[in-house]
Design an enzyme around this catalytic site. Structure first.
Site, PDB file in Angstrom:
ATOM      1  N   HIS A 116       0.842  -1.208   0.000  1.00 29.48           N
ATOM      2  CA  HIS A 116       0.000   0.000   0.000  1.00 29.48           C
ATOM      3  C   HIS A 116       0.877   1.258   0.000  1.00 29.48           C
ATOM      4  CE1 HIS A 116      -2.757  -2.908   2.205  1.00 29.48           C
ATOM      5  NE2 HIS A 116      -3.514  -2.514   1.203  1.00 29.48           N
TER       6      HIS A 116
ATOM      7  N   MET B  52       3.408  -9.268  -0.716  1.00 30.90           N
ATOM      8  CA  MET B  52       2.809  -8.639   0.472  1.00 30.90           C
ATOM      9  C   MET B  52       1.292  -8.734   0.395  1.00 30.90           C
ATOM     10  SD  MET B  52       4.975  -6.381   2.287  1.00 30.90           S
ATOM     11  CE  MET B  52       6.748  -6.265   2.211  1.00 30.90           C
TER      12      MET B  52
END
Ligand code: PAF
Length: 276
Positions: free
Chosen positions: A33, A181
């Site tokens: 992110h 991730m």
């Protein structure tokens, strides 16, 4: 950093921002992110992030209630990433009681791969992202390539709805050992995490075979399957598809996505690489 918790306030504050780059998230923020936020920074003077665990994209047996919600640390990460506005609407406002159900669907793209294994998932994703786009009205929005089908569907949704928003992909971010991730990685025990590495290992092994000249997609798929099965992962699919149509590709003649969904214990993970 402005934190806005309702739709009216979000609209009011957004008006003051000018050109906005938007990163929609469900929180539990990780380096993936943060790399989208850094990319967003380069595309507009102001960056907005939404943190909203969207109930409509979870199936009845999925992890909606136990999905991690580390709000304080998420907000700290946004602040450090130089985010200008975080939008955190309450579910009761996004889906007010009595509000008519809205279906945004791109069935040709949403009924395969993840869509086949998670019925209704992409309807939920399209529904919430269409609503978020309407509220935040960004100029440009960012989605990670790890969720490549989501990225493809949302790009197609923007096109089909003629939304004046540019969708930009962000590369998959991996831990040093190669695991992509994901907020769900935190469900893995240390041994499960070790076994989960078969996913990226299998995909990279297949990508290596492609580099050495293998062009039959089913050979690449078989390579990935073998590596997953060695670690006793339960495979939902290993597929080779065209990145635009998401249709099965027999031969690697142009860009082709090798995509995996597999379970390690109770945790379902996805990953992909593009070859060709
Ligand atoms: O990728 C996600 O985190 C979610 O699917 C999204 C795009 C924020 C919609 O809820």
């Amino acid at each position: 950093m402005l934190i806005v918790k309702n739709i009216a306030e979000c609209r009011r504050e957004r008006e003051k921002l000018g050109r906005v780059a938007f990163v929609p998230t469900m929180g539990a923020l990780h380096a993936g992110h943060l790399s989208l936020m850094a990319l967003a920074r380069r595309h507009a003077p102001k960056v907005a992030v939404s943190i909203f665990v969207n109930p409509t994209q979870f199936g009845p047996k999925e992890d909606y209630t136990k999905y991690p919600r580390p709000v304080e640390s998420d907000l700290e990460k946004c602040e450090q990433a130089g985010v200008d506005m975080v939008f955190m609407p309450p579910p009761e406002e996004m889906y007010a009681p009595g509000m008519a159900e809205l279906v945004v669907d791109l069935p040709q793209l949403s009924s395969v791969l993840e869509g086949k294994h998670r019925p209704g998932h992409f309807r939920g994703v399209c529904q919430v992202v269409a609503k978020l786009f309407n509220i935040v009205t960004p100029n440009v929005a960012f989605f990670g390539q790890k969720d490549f089908q989501q990225l493809r569907i949302l790009t197609a949704m923007v096109e089909a709805l003629n939304l004046p928003i540019e969708v930009i992909p962000g590369p998959t971010v991996r831990d040093p050992d190669g695991l992509a991730m994901s907020s769900r990685n935190q469900y893995l025990s240390p041994t499960e995490r070790e076994r989960a590495l078969a996913i990226n290992r299998g995909l990279f092994l297949a990508a290596g075979e492609f580099k050495e000249g293998v062009r039959q997609a089913n050979r690449l798929v078989t390579t990935v399957q073998h590596v997953l099965l060695e670690q006793h992962l339960s495979i939902d699919y290993v597929a080779s598809v065209d990145p635009i149509t998401l249709k099965h590709a027999d031969q690697v003649n142009g860009p082709t996505v090798l995509a995996v969904a597999a379970r390690v214990g109770n945790t379902r993970l996805i990953d992909n690489v593009v070859v060709g």
